[in-house]
Design a protein around this motif. Structure first.
Motif, mmCIF file in Angstrom:
data_model
loop_
_atom_site.group_PDB
_atom_site.id
_atom_site.type_symbol
_atom_site.label_atom_id
_atom_site.label_comp_id
_atom_site.label_asym_id
_atom_site.label_seq_id
_atom_site.Cartn_x
_atom_site.Cartn_y
_atom_site.Cartn_z
ATOM 1 N N LEU A 1 8.822 9.777 -5.454
ATOM 2 C CA LEU A 1 8.128 8.644 -6.074
ATOM 3 C C LEU A 1 9.035 7.439 -6.266
ATOM 4 O O LEU A 1 8.547 6.322 -6.485
ATOM 5 N N ASN A 2 10.340 7.634 -6.180
ATOM 6 C CA ASN A 2 11.267 6.498 -6.226
ATOM 7 C C ASN A 2 11.189 5.652 -4.961
ATOM 8 O O ASN A 2 11.679 4.520 -4.936
ATOM 9 N N LYS A 3 10.573 6.207 -3.892
ATOM 10 C CA LYS A 3 10.436 5.485 -2.615
ATOM 11 C C LYS A 3 8.977 5.562 -2.157
ATOM 12 O O LYS A 3 8.689 6.108 -1.091
ATOM 13 N N PRO A 4 8.059 5.002 -2.938
ATOM 14 C CA PRO A 4 6.632 5.233 -2.666
ATOM 15 C C PRO A 4 6.118 4.574 -1.395
ATOM 16 O O PRO A 4 5.074 4.982 -0.874
ATOM 17 N N PHE A 5 6.821 3.583 -0.872
ATOM 18 C CA PHE A 5 6.348 2.855 0.305
ATOM 19 C C PHE A 5 6.987 3.354 1.600
ATOM 20 O O PHE A 5 6.593 2.925 2.682
ATOM 21 N N ASP A 6 7.971 4.247 1.482
ATOM 22 C CA ASP A 6 8.651 4.777 2.664
ATOM 23 C C ASP A 6 7.815 5.887 3.303
ATOM 24 O O ASP A 6 7.046 6.569 2.631
ATOM 25 N N GLU A 7 8.020 6.094 4.597
ATOM 26 C CA GLU A 7 7.264 7.127 5.303
ATOM 27 C C GLU A 7 7.648 8.540 4.850
ATOM 28 O O GLU A 7 6.797 9.394 4.681
ATOM 29 N N GLN A 8 8.932 8.829 4.701
ATOM 30 C CA GLN A 8 9.404 10.145 4.261
ATOM 31 C C GLN A 8 8.705 11.295 5.021
ATOM 32 O O GLN A 8 7.984 12.097 4.403
ATOM 33 N N PRO A 9 8.886 11.391 6.324
ATOM 34 C CA PRO A 9 8.174 12.419 7.093
ATOM 35 C C PRO A 9 8.406 13.837 6.595
ATOM 36 O O PRO A 9 7.525 14.705 6.716
ATOM 37 N N GLU A 10 9.575 14.095 5.989
ATOM 38 C CA GLU A 10 9.860 15.434 5.478
ATOM 39 C C GLU A 10 9.008 15.775 4.256
ATOM 40 O O GLU A 10 8.906 16.945 3.857
ATOM 41 N N ASN A 11 8.377 14.754 3.664
ATOM 42 C CA ASN A 11 7.537 14.962 2.483
ATOM 43 C C ASN A 11 6.082 14.598 2.737
ATOM 44 O O ASN A 11 5.336 14.279 1.811
ATOM 45 N N GLU A 12 5.668 14.665 3.973
ATOM 46 C CA GLU A 12 4.324 14.236 4.370
ATOM 47 C C GLU A 12 3.230 14.894 3.532
ATOM 48 O O GLU A 12 2.239 14.252 3.155
ATOM 49 N N ASN B 1 0.853 -1.187 0.000
ATOM 50 C CA ASN B 1 0.000 0.000 0.000
ATOM 51 C C ASN B 1 0.892 1.242 0.000
ATOM 52 O O ASN B 1 1.417 1.636 1.042
ATOM 53 N N PRO B 2 1.100 1.852 -1.153
ATOM 54 C CA PRO B 2 2.020 3.001 -1.213
ATOM 55 C C PRO B 2 1.494 4.191 -0.431
ATOM 56 O O PRO B 2 0.283 4.381 -0.276
ATOM 57 N N LYS B 3 2.418 4.989 0.048
ATOM 58 C CA LYS B 3 2.042 6.251 0.676
ATOM 59 C C LYS B 3 2.036 7.372 -0.351
ATOM 60 O O LYS B 3 1.283 8.338 -0.220
ATOM 61 N N TYR B 4 2.875 7.225 -1.388
ATOM 62 C CA TYR B 4 3.029 8.280 -2.393
ATOM 63 C C TYR B 4 2.744 7.744 -3.785
ATOM 64 O O TYR B 4 3.313 6.735 -4.200
ATOM 65 N N VAL B 5 1.847 8.422 -4.494
ATOM 66 C CA VAL B 5 1.608 8.144 -5.908
ATOM 67 C C VAL B 5 1.630 9.482 -6.650
ATOM 68 O O VAL B 5 1.587 10.557 -6.024
#
Length: 488
Positions: free
Chosen positions: A458-469, A426-430
């Motif tokens: 988008l290269n890391k769509p499943f990571d949390e990446q809090p800086e890019n919330e 389930n990706p976080k980013y699309v």
């Protein structure tokens, strides 16, 4: 690897047409590594000749020469109607590199451009670049995008825009339309050459079959059935599933008026040119099945080489009936995975369909909802589950959550282990339309920073990446109606 058929009836020698003063808009380090392009510290090629090559202004770099660029002929059905001969109207295949084919989209007129100018614009080139790389990172089979090169050369669409060239990479760009083309010409010899090349290069297991061409059809159909199930699971709408846009390798190709679902609508139409809704989200599986029927019809003469007409039709009809079975199995597995269900129960399908109906009724954000399901623990009380607030039918979602918790209790995995697995499907980013549009608007002012930032996210769509919330959030109401057409 390059296009397998020689001769003017199959492809035409087509050198790209240069553009003035080319410049880098975007470049994919990941795709460059796939085809062994050495990069400098700025993640651009160490060989500056790559800019000239990917703009269509040259046919060589220090270590590569592309001496026979071509545009190929194909035919197809567009919006369900036979369109006759089409072909690469603005795509030019340069040739092979590191077991991949390198193609330029927007590099000038070809023999198949008809009334078109053979060009692409900055807007659509950025969208294709970002989505190709995003789909790859989501684990969905796709053509890749190496780069976008821009120019201030004007291109007229609905308005005056600027030109761009998108460099695309794939193991093969052969599509269903190539088979349809030679079938329509009753050229069985060309059909056989095309099929033999695909078997030799991409489907070697088919050679061991009693009926290799039938096995080839089954393999192509199976890949595309699985592909469309993956689209449905991630909420991707292609927009123009014409038969000439369907890959013979089961890849997502020809990114045009695509879109990822924001507010879930089972009948969402992402292409405002699709007035009948032929390519709406819920119709993508049946349309892909229809396209496989077009392929079966085109491949019929190959089966007739070893069987009677009646036997060949029976064999292909039976093979075509495997499509919905393959699709259903892939769809069910994908959605079980999205719900964190790693065992299988018959009632799971009803559970999935009930959730989708509730999401449709309340226009719930697709990506956010499925990502948030991983936050539910087996011991959680229904009244404490925050996602309830996204639904108008509170009683309906409460009943669903009660049944979902009962179902989760039957799973042996602990909450943390299950959550970890769910967050890999389930990706976080699309690539939401409003994010792409913002990047395009900046790029049209010569600011490409947002294109680069989106690519990295988008290269890391499943990571949390809090800086890019903020990039994971549903669009504001005034950004939900961005529409896309076939114009590019």
């Amino acid at each position: 690897m390059a296009f397998p058929l020689q001769g003017d009836d199959a492809a035409r020698h087509t050198p790209p047409t240069p553009i003035p003063d080319p410049y880098w808009v975007a470049f994919s380090k990941s795709c460059a590594e796939l085809i062994d392009i050495p990069l400098a510290n700025n993640d651009l090629p160490t060989d500056h000749k790559w800019l000239e090559l990917l703009s269509g202004n040259s046919l060589e770099t220090e270590s590569n020469q592309f001496t026979a660029p071509i545009a190929s002929a194909y035919s197809g059905h567009q919006f369900g109607v036979w369109a006759g001969q089409l072909g690469d109207g603005r795509a030019i295949l340069l040739g092979d590199i590191a077991n991949q084919e390198l193609q330029l989209k927007g590099a000038g007129k070809t023999a198949y451009s008809r009334m078109g100018d053979g060009r692409a614009v900055l807007r659509s080139s950025i969208r294709e670049f970002l989505c190709s790389e995003a789909m790859h990172s989501l684990g969905i089979p796709t053509s890749r995008a190496l780069a976008v090169v821009g120019s201030k050369m004007p291109v007229i669409r609905e308005t005056r825009e600027t030109a761009a060239v998108c460099a695309r990479v794939a193991p093969s760009f052969v599509r269903v339309g190539h088979f349809e083309h030679f079938a329509s010409l009753q050229n069985t010899e060309r059909l056989k050459e095309l099929a033999d090349d695909l078997i030799a290069k991409h489907y070697p297991d088919c050679r061991n079959s009693k009926i290799p061409y039938l096995e080839l059809f089954k393999s192509i159909s199976s890949r595309n059935a699985t592909l469309v199930a993956q689209w449905q699971a991630v909420g991707f709408c292609h927009g123009v599933l014409n038969s000439d846009n369907i890959s013979a390798l089961g890849l997502t190709i020809d990114y045009g008026p695509f879109g990822f679902l924001d507010q879930f609508q089972i009948d969402h139409i992402c292409n405002h040119s699709d007035h009948s809704g032929r390519y709406a989200y819920h119709r993508q599986p049946q349309v892909m099945h229809w396209n496989m029927a077009c392929l079966a019809s085109a491949m019929l003469p190959l089966i007739e080489l070893s069987h009677s007409d009646e036997e060949a039709q029976t064999l292909l009809r039976s093979a075509l009936e495997e499509f919905p079975i393959t699709y259903a199995a892939a769809w069910q597995k994908s959605f079980r995975d999205k719900l964190g269900l790693h065992t299988s129960e018959e009632a799971d399908i009803e559970l999935i369909e009930r959730l989708l109906q509730l999401m449709h009724d309340s226009r719930v954000d697709y990506t956010t909802l499925f990502r948030s399901l991983g936050n539910i623990d087996k011991s959680t009380l229904v009244k404490d589950i925050a996602l309830r607030d996204h639904f108008i039918d509170r009683d309906g979602i409460d009943l669903w959550l009660k049944d979902y918790l009962t179902r989760l209790a039957k799973e042996s995995l602990g909450d943390e282990a299950r959550r970890t697995i769910m967050n890999t499907v389930n990706p976080k980013y699309v690539l939401r339309n409003h994010l792409a549009q913002h990047a395009i608007e900046l790029a049209q002012q010569d600011d490409f920073s947002e294109v680069h930032k989106l690519l990295n996210i988008l290269n890391k769509p499943f990571d949390e990446q809090p800086e890019n919330e903020s990039y994971s959030q549903a669009p504001a109401e005034h950004l939900q109606s961005i529409s896309v057409s076939c114009s590019s």
